[in-house]
Each structure stands twice: as C-alpha cells, then as structure tokens.
Write an enzyme that holds these catalytic residues in place. Structure first.
Site, short mmCIF file in Angstrom:
data_model
loop_
_atom_site.label_atom_id
_atom_site.label_comp_id
_atom_site.label_asym_id
_atom_site.label_seq_id
_atom_site.Cartn_x
_atom_site.Cartn_y
_atom_site.Cartn_z
CE1 TYR A 6 -8.16 0.07 10.07
CE2 TYR A 6 -8.69 1.20 12.13
CZ TYR A 6 -7.86 1.04 11.02
OH TYR A 6 -6.75 1.83 10.88
CG ASN A 48 0.90 1.51 4.72
OD1 ASN A 48 0.67 2.29 5.62
ND2 ASN A 48 0.39 1.67 3.49
N GLY A 84 0.82 -1.21 0.00
CA GLY A 84 0.00 0.00 0.00
C GLY A 84 0.85 1.25 0.00
N GLY A 85 1.97 1.20 -0.70
CA GLY A 85 2.94 2.28 -0.64
C GLY A 85 2.77 3.38 -1.66
CE LYS A 118 -5.08 -1.19 11.03
NZ LYS A 118 -3.94 -1.38 10.09
CB VAL A 134 -2.79 -6.68 0.34
CG1 VAL A 134 -1.59 -5.84 -0.10
CG2 VAL A 134 -3.95 -5.81 0.81
CB SER A 175 -4.89 2.08 13.97
OG SER A 175 -5.76 3.11 14.42
#
Length: 290
Positions: free
Chosen positions: A169, A103, A26-27, A173, A77, A156
C-alpha cells in the site's frame, strides 16, 4: 512601482466551483464522500463512482439536496472498462469533466510474507492501477474540451514514510506521488493541473467499524494529543477544504504538489509531547538508559 505589476484581481468568488463538473471515485463513503460534498457545496456538479450502487445513489441524492446535479455510477475501480465507462457516463450525463478526484483505494494490514499473490495484486489494482486508468481517460476528455482541468489524487502520508504491515500500500501511495509530479509536467501545456492530498489519520465509518469504535476511543485520542501537533484526528471537512482549494482558481498556479492534510504529523518527524506539554524526540525514560 508600475501599477500594472501591482494590479490584483483576486476575489472571494475565485474559490467557487460554479459550472464545474467533477467525478469522485469511491465517493460514496469516507474521505471521498466528504470531498464530494465539499465540491458540491462550492458549486460543482458531481458524479459519484462507487462499487456500492445504493451508497452511491444516497451520496448523489445528498448532492442534489445541495442544489447541484449529482449522479451515481456503479463502478468497480479494479475493472478498467468500468473506470473508463464512469468517465464516459459523467460526460454524457453532466456535459463534460473539469475535476477528477482519484480517491478510491484501500488496504488491510499484513506483513508482506503473509500476503498471497492475489492480495498483492488487489492492493496494487485498487490503489495504483485504477489511478492510472482514470487519469488517462480523464485527460483525453479534458484535452478535447480545451478548457484545462484539475486532477486531485488522494494519497497518504504513508507514501512518504515507512509503513510496517502496509508495505505494498505504501509503495502504491509513493508511486502516486511521483505520478502526480510527472503528470503535472506532461499536462501543464494543456492547463491541466495535477496535485495530491496526503492525509494521515482521518476517522471514517470503515475505521470505526474495523476497530469496534476504538479508533476514536480515549487511548487513541491521547496518542493523537502526543503525536499530532494539532492534537486531533482529521475529518472529512479537512480533506474537502484542501480539495476545493486545489480545484479552484485560488490554486491556478499550483501543480505537481502534495498537500499534507495530517495535523502536522509528517512535520513532527518523531517528536512527541511529554506529560508537561513540551516536545521531545525520545521518551525521557528511554534517554535515561543510554
């Protein structure tokens, strides 16, 4: 004291990543882009794995403009084979893998009762399953190289606190943070360090688009002044600086930790600034009703 105990060899060069090869999932945008640029600025060659091929190539071109090798890899991904292929492509094109930045991720707010099975699966796949898949593939490569490595998971602050409308989510995390600690133990003998970065509010292109710019408007700036001790939102350099440090020899004895890049919001624990600039746990108007 014995001079051999007091001897130090730390130097400014220890922050450099010269000769290191990194992959950032995710760069092509957001925090991942900022981290990729930071790694390149400090000497690393960087592979960008992203679902948007054009954006990935633009990011790779920016890395090459810094004098480093940069490649773009089209990668969804949520497809495990594509994640593994991204690791293989990094190794074949750049010659190895020393740094993995997990990421890629994302979410949209909704109460759990309103989520479909497909939505729940998607959140888990993009935020947790891809992390496990990429780490497993990277570890096999790093162990075979025999020179250690650094894995950095972008978590996060929501992995540490309740997150209404972001339950799945936040659970992912939280899982990422425990995965980070567990992998630190499993991989220590191979000199592979595993750490996490937990940002809070970082203004990104996607955030600005979703909020029509309101995320950086006057009301939000005032909210940050009150609720974030450092008084501002985070930026790409804040996250990149943490990643560069964790990837470098400066952090050679650090593994299994989560570094909060949040301006102090986790430390505040519900305290906020009042109109006079002091700190209070609850607004005075509310306390008066007790």
């Amino acid at each position: 004291m014995d001079d051999t105990i007091r001897a130090t060899t730390l130097s400014p060069d220890d922050i450099l990543l010269s000769g290191q090869i990194a992959l950032v999932t995710g760069g092509a945008a957001g925090i991942g882009y900022g981290i990729a640029m930071g790694l390149a600025a400090f000497g690393a060659d960087v592979a960008i794995a992203d679902i948007d091929p054009a954006a990935a190539e633009a990011a790779a071109a920016a890395i090459r403009a810094k004098g480093r090798r940069g490649i773009a890899i089209a990668c969804n991904v949520m497809e495990r084979d594509q994640v593994r292929s991204a690791i293989e492509r990094t190794v074949s094109d750049l010659g190895g893998l020393d740094i993995l930045v997990n990421n890629a991720g994302g979410v949209r707010g909704a109460n759990l009762s309103d989520l479909s099975d497909r939505s729940i699966d998607r959140v888990i796949d993009i935020n947790l399953v891809n992390l496990v898949t990429a780490t497993q593939a990277a570890v096999k490569q790093m162990v075979s190289q025999g020179r250690g490595g650094s894995i950095i998971n972008i978590a996060s602050i929501e992995g540490m606190r309740a997150a209404p409308s972001y339950s799945v989510y936040a659970a992912c995390k939280a899982g990422m943070l425990n995965f980070t600690r567990t992998m630190a133990l499993e991989l220590g003998e191979h000199h592979i360090r595993v750490n996490a970065i937990a940002p809070d509010i970082v203004v990104t292109e996607a955030m600005m688009k979703m909020s029509d710019g309101a995320v950086d408007g006057p009301p939000m700036r005032e909210a940050r002044r009150r609720y974030i001790p450092l008084g501002r939102a985070g930026n790409f350099d804040d996250c990149a600086g943490a990643a560069v440090f964790l990837a470098s020899r400066m952090a050679s004895y650090i593994t299994g930790v989560t570094l909060n890049v949040d301006g102090g919001s986790w430390a505040s624990g519900g305290w906020s600034r009042n109109d006079e600039g002091g700190w209070e746990l609850y607004p005075r108007a509310l306390i008066a009703t007790f």
